[in-house]
Motif scaffolding. Structure first.
Motif, mmCIF file in Angstrom:
data_model
loop_
_atom_site.group_PDB
_atom_site.id
_atom_site.type_symbol
_atom_site.label_atom_id
_atom_site.label_comp_id
_atom_site.label_asym_id
_atom_site.label_seq_id
_atom_site.Cartn_x
_atom_site.Cartn_y
_atom_site.Cartn_z
ATOM 1 N N CYS A 108 0.860 -1.109 -0.072
ATOM 2 C CA CYS A 108 -0.112 0.016 0.068
ATOM 3 C C CYS A 108 0.959 1.286 0.029
ATOM 4 O O CYS A 108 2.057 1.446 0.264
ATOM 5 N N PHE A 109 0.372 2.345 -0.310
ATOM 6 C CA PHE A 109 0.970 3.494 -0.351
ATOM 7 C C PHE A 109 0.160 4.809 -0.451
ATOM 8 O O PHE A 109 -1.213 4.653 -0.627
ATOM 9 N N PHE A 110 0.789 5.938 -0.241
ATOM 10 C CA PHE A 110 -0.067 7.153 0.047
ATOM 11 C C PHE A 110 0.462 8.057 -1.177
ATOM 12 O O PHE A 110 1.911 7.910 -1.267
ATOM 13 N N GLN A 111 -0.528 8.742 -1.713
ATOM 14 C CA GLN A 111 -0.303 10.037 -2.681
ATOM 15 C C GLN A 111 -0.718 11.142 -2.215
ATOM 16 O O GLN A 111 -1.886 11.185 -2.041
ATOM 17 N N SER A 112 0.054 12.289 -2.064
ATOM 18 C CA SER A 112 -0.356 13.383 -1.702
ATOM 19 C C SER A 112 -1.080 14.132 -2.689
ATOM 20 O O SER A 112 -0.803 13.833 -3.813
ATOM 21 N N ALA A 113 -2.093 14.891 -2.546
ATOM 22 C CA ALA A 113 -3.053 15.760 -3.290
ATOM 23 C C ALA A 113 -2.065 16.742 -3.830
ATOM 24 O O ALA A 113 -1.815 17.029 -5.108
ATOM 25 N N GLU A 114 -1.068 17.423 -3.147
ATOM 26 C CA GLU A 114 -0.144 18.449 -3.790
ATOM 27 C C GLU A 114 0.753 18.019 -4.772
ATOM 28 O O GLU A 114 1.110 18.847 -5.781
ATOM 29 N N LYS A 115 1.329 16.785 -4.463
ATOM 30 C CA LYS A 115 2.272 16.443 -5.426
ATOM 31 C C LYS A 115 2.185 16.362 -6.545
ATOM 32 O O LYS A 115 2.786 16.773 -7.874
#
Length: 163
Positions: A108-115
């Protein structure tokens, strides 16, 4: 070089910046790929397994600390939920974002909205995650905030993915 390829290259060269994105990767995607290459090189240079794990977690925590407020708060909570729910998962950076792996494979992984200049952050699961449910199941979730109920659901998903 074939005529079709020359035509596509000529079209890409003469396209406006907005049109160029349709012919290839966006700048954010290219930056993420470069970041992934740096991660792989750094991982190859590290020493013992314990040193690698400590350095990987420190890199994840540092990357989270660099995020803008809304993304940072969610990423910090998500990091804590994953560590509580599946302590066997190893934190690591994956394309410059926090990820959690089992036996070296990202689950699993997180992707920031800002990036990625997106409307919302994302919690995603790879095909290595054990989330199969019938013939169709979700592999990513939009996150705008994390409530206690959301954290409980994420914890359950992470446990299931790791088993």
């Amino acid at each position: 070089m074939t005529t079709t390829r020359k035509t596509a290259e000529t079209a890409a060269e003469s396209a406006t910046p907005t049109e160029k994105a349709a012919y290839g990767f966006t700048q954010e995607e290219r930056d993420a790929m470069k970041e992934r290459a740096r991660e792989l090189k750094a991982s190859a240079r590290r020493g013992s397994r314990a040193d690698k794990a400590a350095e990987e977690e420190a890199a994840v925590v540092a990357k989270i600390a660099e995020m803008q407020d809304a993304d940072r708060v969610m990423a910090e909570r998500l990091h804590a939920v994953v560590k509580e729910s599946a302590p066997e998962l190893a934190p690591k950076l994956w394309y410059g974002m926090p990820a959690y792996a089992k036996e070296g494979k990202v689950l699993c992984f997180f992707q920031s909205a800002e990036k990625f200049k997106a409307r919302y952050a994302t919690l995603g699961f790879s095909d290595q995650a054990n989330l199969d449910e019938g013939a169709m199941w979700a592999t990513s979730y939009a996150l705008t905030e994390l409530t206690a109920a959301d954290e409980a659901r994420i914890g359950a998903l992470v446990k299931q993915a790791a088993n």
